[in-house]
Design an enzyme around this catalytic site. Structure first.
Site, PDB file in Angstrom:
ATOM      1  N   HIS A 244     -19.281 -27.184  33.677  1.00 58.54           N
ATOM      2  CA  HIS A 244     -20.641 -27.643  33.407  1.00 58.54           C
ATOM      3  C   HIS A 244     -21.326 -28.039  34.715  1.00 58.54           C
ATOM      4  O   HIS A 244     -21.927 -29.112  34.822  1.00 58.54           O
ATOM      5  CB  HIS A 244     -20.634 -28.801  32.407  1.00 58.54           C
ATOM      6  N   ASP A 261     -25.144 -19.467  33.466  1.00 59.78           N
ATOM      7  CA  ASP A 261     -25.095 -19.812  32.042  1.00 59.78           C
ATOM      8  C   ASP A 261     -26.451 -20.436  31.719  1.00 59.78           C
ATOM      9  O   ASP A 261     -26.716 -21.596  32.063  1.00 59.78           O
ATOM     10  CB  ASP A 261     -23.955 -20.796  31.796  1.00 59.78           C
ATOM     11  N   ASP A 272     -28.061 -18.601  24.316  1.00 55.47           N
ATOM     12  CA  ASP A 272     -26.951 -19.116  25.138  1.00 55.47           C
ATOM     13  C   ASP A 272     -26.176 -17.927  25.690  1.00 55.47           C
ATOM     14  O   ASP A 272     -25.307 -17.376  25.009  1.00 55.47           O
ATOM     15  CB  ASP A 272     -26.057 -20.017  24.290  1.00 55.47           C
ATOM     16  N   HIS A 355     -18.657 -21.156  19.927  1.00 55.50           N
ATOM     17  CA  HIS A 355     -19.150 -22.242  19.086  1.00 55.50           C
ATOM     18  C   HIS A 355     -20.315 -21.719  18.255  1.00 55.50           C
ATOM     19  O   HIS A 355     -20.869 -20.656  18.506  1.00 55.50           O
ATOM     20  CB  HIS A 355     -19.598 -23.432  19.949  1.00 55.50           C
ATOM     21  N   ARG A 408     -17.275 -16.085  33.656  1.00 57.55           N
ATOM     22  CA  ARG A 408     -17.422 -16.259  32.213  1.00 57.55           C
ATOM     23  C   ARG A 408     -18.443 -15.229  31.740  1.00 57.55           C
ATOM     24  O   ARG A 408     -19.452 -14.985  32.420  1.00 57.55           O
ATOM     25  CB  ARG A 408     -17.894 -17.679  31.869  1.00 57.55           C
ATOM     26  N   GLU A 410     -20.618 -14.393  28.269  1.00 55.52           N
ATOM     27  CA  GLU A 410     -20.952 -14.995  26.971  1.00 55.52           C
ATOM     28  C   GLU A 410     -22.051 -14.204  26.280  1.00 55.52           C
ATOM     29  O   GLU A 410     -23.102 -13.931  26.863  1.00 55.52           O
ATOM     30  CB  GLU A 410     -21.419 -16.431  27.175  1.00 55.52           C
TER      31      GLU A 410
END
Length: 442
Positions: A244, A261, A272, A355, A408, A410
């Site tokens: 984060h 992100d 997101d 999530h 990452r 996403e």
């Protein structure tokens, strides 16, 4: 583009659905409170997601009360009245009549009447449903209203004996998105993807993380998203290994990757998306190896999304691919079974694979059933799929070849009757696509 161009959700139908779940109860749903940033400056106001889901009302100092079967009206909205003097300073207010027309709620009252009317609305109700444990001030006020209703019990008037957290009833409604919500989400994710594409095109060595952030967020606003869905993460080099990371202050170095992100909020729905790409536009051999592994794990996870599959299945699918890849790259030498049993991969992959997504970036809804088992996926659920690998320079277990690489990937996915729809497919993630887009420049 404006969120006004999208179809308006049926807020009244949502309120009816909630009232069907508490026939002899009362639901109290406050909006968010304004937050002070410093001195007399406030953070931009954003309504509470539960309150917005039921009303579509954007102003502060508002509260919804649902009282099924009440003779004076089942739905009550307390809000600010018109105030021409304050509106000169702070902007227009809907007022009671405007709120009535906007929300379709007949009983609209001034917020200053709340303390006098609320105890009466609690009378002769068995159950009180409200957000519990989120705000000490609201909890205290809730107990005051309940105690005032209880004070009349000697006169034969009942008061709520049972308290239920609002999320227990409402969040199970929110976890399944209706077609109108999906249109809002497609818009939010589409804007987010456009920002990521622009970021890839303008990224170059020497620019700062905050400059790249500004380029991406400029596109969000230009396309109608007035806010980000969460603080953007733009981490170059080893900063990408901080999950984060939001300082976003360092220069982007030639030869490093940058992890971005970032998601737009549109009509209060969140996008997101995470993409990782080379600052100079070309993946190095080591970066390619790690990126290809993360991408393979993400594709395996997406393939595991379907109605009737467990919400845990797609995480396990991603982990299985990552574990095999870490062994192939000689980063872990233990057996596959030992790595999984002992969680040895967590030195490099320490979070879950996704999530819920909706009005909140980490949206409402339980991941487990009441019996403790993982819940099954259903059409209308929206999830993120975001595996990663993080080889921090401070982790002595990281091979030198991969140190400082954090990746990452996403995407945002909606479960359909047929399987899955990837809402964020417009943001490139194949190595060749990324390098080709970055070669075009800004």
């Amino acid at each position: 583009m404006s969120s006004h161009d999208l179809p308006r959700p049926d807020y009244a139908a949502r309120r009816r659905r909630l009232m069907e779940r508490l026939p002899d109860g009362v639901a109290i749903v406050p909006t968010a409170t304004e937050k002070s940033r410093n001195a007399d400056v406030h953070y931009p106001f954003r309504p509470d997601s539960d309150f917005w889901y039921l009303t579509g009302f954007a102003e502060p100092e508002a509260l919804l009360v649902l009282v099924p079967g009440h003779p004076d009206g089942e739905e009550w909205l307390f809000c600010r009245p018109r105030d021409p003097e304050r509106e000169i300073w702070d902007g227009r207010r809907a007022g009671l009549e405007g709120a009535r027309e906007l929300c379709g709620i007949q009983q609209t009252r001034s917020i200053v009447e709340l303390d006098s009317l609320l105890p009466e609305l609690l009378q002769n109700r068995e159950l009180l449903c409200a957000p519990l444990g989120r705000s000490a001030d609201f909890d205290a006020r809730l107990m005051l209203w309940r105690n005032q209703a209880r004070s009349r019990s000697r006169a034969g008037i009942r008061y709520p004996q049972e308290l239920v957290d609002l999320g227990f009833l409402l969040h199970e409604m929110r976890v399944i998105k209706d077609p109108v919500e999906l249109e809002h989400l497609r818009a939010a994710v589409g804007i987010s993807a456009a920002g990521h594409r622009h970021g890839m095109r303008v990224c170059r060595p020497g620019m700062t993380e905050y400059q790249l952030q500004a380029e991406i967020e400029f596109v969000f606003q230009r396309l109608g998203a007035r806010s980000v869905a969460y603080p953007s993460i733009v981490g170059g080099g080893p900063n990408a290994c901080i999950l984060h990371y939001t300082e976003n202050r360092d220069a982007l170095a030639d030869g490093d990757l940058v992890l971005v992100d970032a998601g737009a909020e549109y009509g209060n729905y969140a996008g997101d998306i995470t993409r990782s790409y080379p600052v100079n536009g070309v993946f190095s051999p080591a970066q390619r190896e790690v990126y290809a592994l993360v991408l393979a794990s993400q594709k395996a996870a997406i393939a595991a999304l379907a109605p009737g599959r467990s919400v845990a299945d797609y995480h396990e699918a991603a982990v299985a691919v990552l574990v095999d890849g870490l062994r192939d790259l000689k980063i872990l030498s233990e057996s596959r079974e030992a790595i999984l049993e002992q969680g040895l991969y967590r030195s490099f992959y320490m979070h879950r694979t996704g999530h819920w997504l909706g009005l909140d970036v980490h949206d409402a809804g339980s991941y487990r059933q009441r019996d403790g088992n993982w819940r099954m996926l259903e059409p209308g659920m929206v999830v993120t799929v975001e595996p990663g690998l993080y080889f921090s320079p401070e982790n002595p277990a990281c091979p030198e070849r991969y140190r400082g690489i954090g990746i990452r990937i996403e995407d945002d996915c909606v479960i359909t009757a047929e399987g899955v729809e990837v809402l964020s497919a417009a943001a490139p993630k194949e190595i060749d696509e990324i390098e080709a887009l970055m070669a075009l420049g800004g």
